[in-house]
Design an enzyme around this catalytic site. Structure first.
Site, PDB file in Angstrom:
ATOM      1  N   GLU A  21     102.718  49.220  32.050  1.00  9.45           N
ATOM      2  CA  GLU A  21     103.564  49.933  31.090  1.00  9.45           C
ATOM      3  C   GLU A  21     103.996  49.059  29.914  1.00  9.45           C
ATOM      4  O   GLU A  21     105.112  49.185  29.407  1.00  9.45           O
ATOM      5  CB  GLU A  21     104.777  50.551  31.789  1.00  9.45           C
ATOM      6  CG  GLU A  21     104.387  51.585  32.847  1.00  9.45           C
ATOM      7  CD  GLU A  21     105.579  52.285  33.482  1.00  9.45           C
ATOM      8  OE1 GLU A  21     106.722  51.849  33.241  1.00  9.45           O
ATOM      9  OE2 GLU A  21     105.373  53.266  34.213  1.00  9.45           O
ATOM     10  N   GLU A  23     100.389  55.768  39.353  1.00  8.72           N
ATOM     11  CA  GLU A  23     101.698  56.020  39.967  1.00  8.72           C
ATOM     12  C   GLU A  23     102.009  57.498  39.821  1.00  8.72           C
ATOM     13  O   GLU A  23     101.745  58.096  38.776  1.00  8.72           O
ATOM     14  CB  GLU A  23     102.834  55.234  39.285  1.00  8.72           C
ATOM     15  CG  GLU A  23     102.929  53.779  39.610  1.00  8.72           C
ATOM     16  CD  GLU A  23     104.153  53.130  38.953  1.00  8.72           C
ATOM     17  OE1 GLU A  23     105.094  53.870  38.564  1.00  8.72           O
ATOM     18  OE2 GLU A  23     104.158  51.900  38.811  1.00  8.72           O
TER      19      GLU A  23
END
Length: 363
Positions: A120, A265
Site C-alpha cells: 500500500e 487482502e
C-alpha cells in the site's frame, strides 16, 4: 464388488471432487503477527495444514515462519516490507542479499509464489516518501530473482489499495486518479512486461462503512437479492465484484489489459466500528469463500484471494484492526467457515480411511 471396495471408490471420488473444489477457490489467508499472544510459527502452519488452507501471505521474511513453512507445500506471498524498499532500490547488491537470505536459502522447501515489494505504498497516504523508490525496488528484486535462477517460478509485484482508484462507478469506467498516474503507470508497465499480477487489497467493508447511505449492507455482504448496478451488459449484485472490475478497467486504460489481479487482502472485522459484527463478518466470509470460485462479470473464473487475517491481533490500531481474524489467538475458530468440503465428506473420510485425515473439517 465388496462393500468395503465400493466405500473406498466413493471416498476417492469425493477426495478428487474436494481437491478440484478447493483448487477452484484458490483461497489463502494472511498471516499477520501484530499480537503478543499468538501461537508459535509451527503451530500456525500446522493450523493452516489442518484446515487445508493452501496459500498464505507473509508480510515480512520472518525466519521462524519461513522455517516452519519448509515442506508444508503451502504457496506463499512473501512480503518485502515498506521499511526495506528504499534500501533495496539503492543497489542490486542489496536486492541480491535479500533474495539470497529470504528466498534462495528456503527454496524449494518453501513454495514462494510471489514477492510483494511494499504494501500500500501510495502518493496519497503516509507512505508517499517511498513512492520514488517503488519501481526501482521492483526492478532490482526482479533481476535478483532471475539471477538466482527462479525467474520462472516466482513473480515480483507490489500490493496496492483502492485509494489509487479515482473513478470506480460504474466499474467499466474505473480509472486511476490523475494525480497518481505518474506512480501507477510505471508499475502497470513493469507488471505487463514481466507477466506478473497486480496484488490488490479490496475491502468492501470500508466502502460500506464510509458511505452506508449510498451502499447497502446486502450489496457489501454478497446478499443482495437483485442486480444493484447495471453496467452495459454486465450486472453487479455485490460490491466486491464492482471494486475488482474497476481496477481491471483502470489497468486496461493504462495499457495493462493483460495484467491479472490477485486479491491480496480481503476481510470484514467482527467488532470495533460501525457494521463490524460477528454476524456480518461470518456472512461476508462465507460468501466470499464461495464467490472466489466464480470470478467477476468482467473476468469470470477463479479469483486468487487471500482473506485477512488468520488471527485477531491485539497490537494493531485502531480498535477494529484487532478484530479481522478467522481465529482467536488460542486457535479456536471464530466462524463456522468451510474452505470447500462439507462436514459429511469429512465424516465419511474419517470413518473410511484414516489417511484422509488431511481433509479440511468445517471451521
Amino acid at each position: 464388488m465388496a462393500t468395503s471396495q465400493i466405500a473406498v471408490i466413493v471416498l476417492l471420488g469425493l477426495l478428487v471432487a474436494t481437491n478440484i473444489h478447493i483448487t477452484e477457490a484458490q483461497l489463502g489467508v494472511c498471516y499477520g503477527m501484530m499480537g503478543n499472544n499468538l501461537p508459535s510459527h509451527s503451530e500456525v502452519i500446522q493450523l493452516y495444514k489442518s484446515r487445508n488452507i493452501g496459500r498464505l501471505r507473509l508480510y515480512d521474511p520472518n525466519q521462524g515462519a519461513l522455517n516452519a513453512l519448509r515442506g508444508s507445500n503451502i504457496e506463499v506471498i512473501l512480503g518485502l516490507p515498506n521499511v526495506d524498499v528504499k534500501h533495496i532500490a539503492s543497489g542490486m547488491e542489496h536486492a541480491r542479499w535479500w533474495v539470497q537470505k529470504n528466498v534462495k536459502d528456503f527454496w524449494p522447501d518453501v513454495k514462494i509464489k510471489y514477492i510483494a515489494v511494499g504494501n500500500e505504498i501510495s502518493p496519497v497516504t503516509g507512505t508517499s516518501s517511498l513512492t520514488s523508490f517503488q519501481v526501482p525496488a521492483l526492478v532490482n528484486i526482479y533481476k535478483a530473482v532471475g539471477e538466482a535462477g527462479l525467474g520462472n517460478d516466482i513473480k515480483v509485484s507490489t500490493s496496492v489499495d483502492m485509494t489509487l482508484i479515482g473513478n470506480s462507478y460504474p466499474p467499466s469506467q474505473g480509472s486511476f486518479r490523475n494525480d497518481v498516474r505518474w506512480f501507477t503507470d510505471p508499475i502497470v508497465g513493469f507488471l505487463r512486461d514481466t507477466r506478473a499480477p497486480l496484488l490488490v487489497n479490496i475491502y468492501p467493508y470500508f466502502s460500506y462503512s464510509g458511505n452506508p447511505g449510498q451502499i447497502s449492507l446486502p450489496y457489501a455482504l454478497f446478499t443482495a437479492p437483485n442486480v444493484v448496478v447495471q453496467d452495459g451488459s454486465r450486472q453487479y449484485r455485490n460490491l466486491f465484484d464492482a471494486m475488482l472490475d474497476s481496477v481491471y478497467a483502470a489497468m486496461e486504460r493504462t495499457g495493462g489489459g493483460s495484467v491479472g489481479i490477485v486479491v491480496s487482502e480481503c476481510g470484514w472485522p467482527s467488532a470495533g466500528a460501525f457494521g463490524a459484527t460477528q454476524d456480518n463478518a461470518a456472512t461476508y466470509l462465507r460468501n466470499l469463500i464461495q464467490h472466489a470460485k466464480e470470478g467477476s462479470p468482467r473476468k469470470p473464473g477463479p479469483i486468487e484471494t487471500y482473506i485477512f487475517a488468520m488471527f485477531d491481533e491485539n497490537n494493531k490500531n485502531p480498535e477494529l484492526e484487532k478484530h479481522f481474524g478467522l481465529f482467536s489467538p488460542n486457535k479456536q475458530p471464530k466462524y463456522n467457515l468451510n474452505f470447500g468440503v462439507s462436514e459429511r465428506v469429512w465424516d465419511i473420510s474419517a470413518e473410511t480411511n484414516s489417511t484422509a485425515s488431511s481433509l479440511i473439517s468445517e471451521m
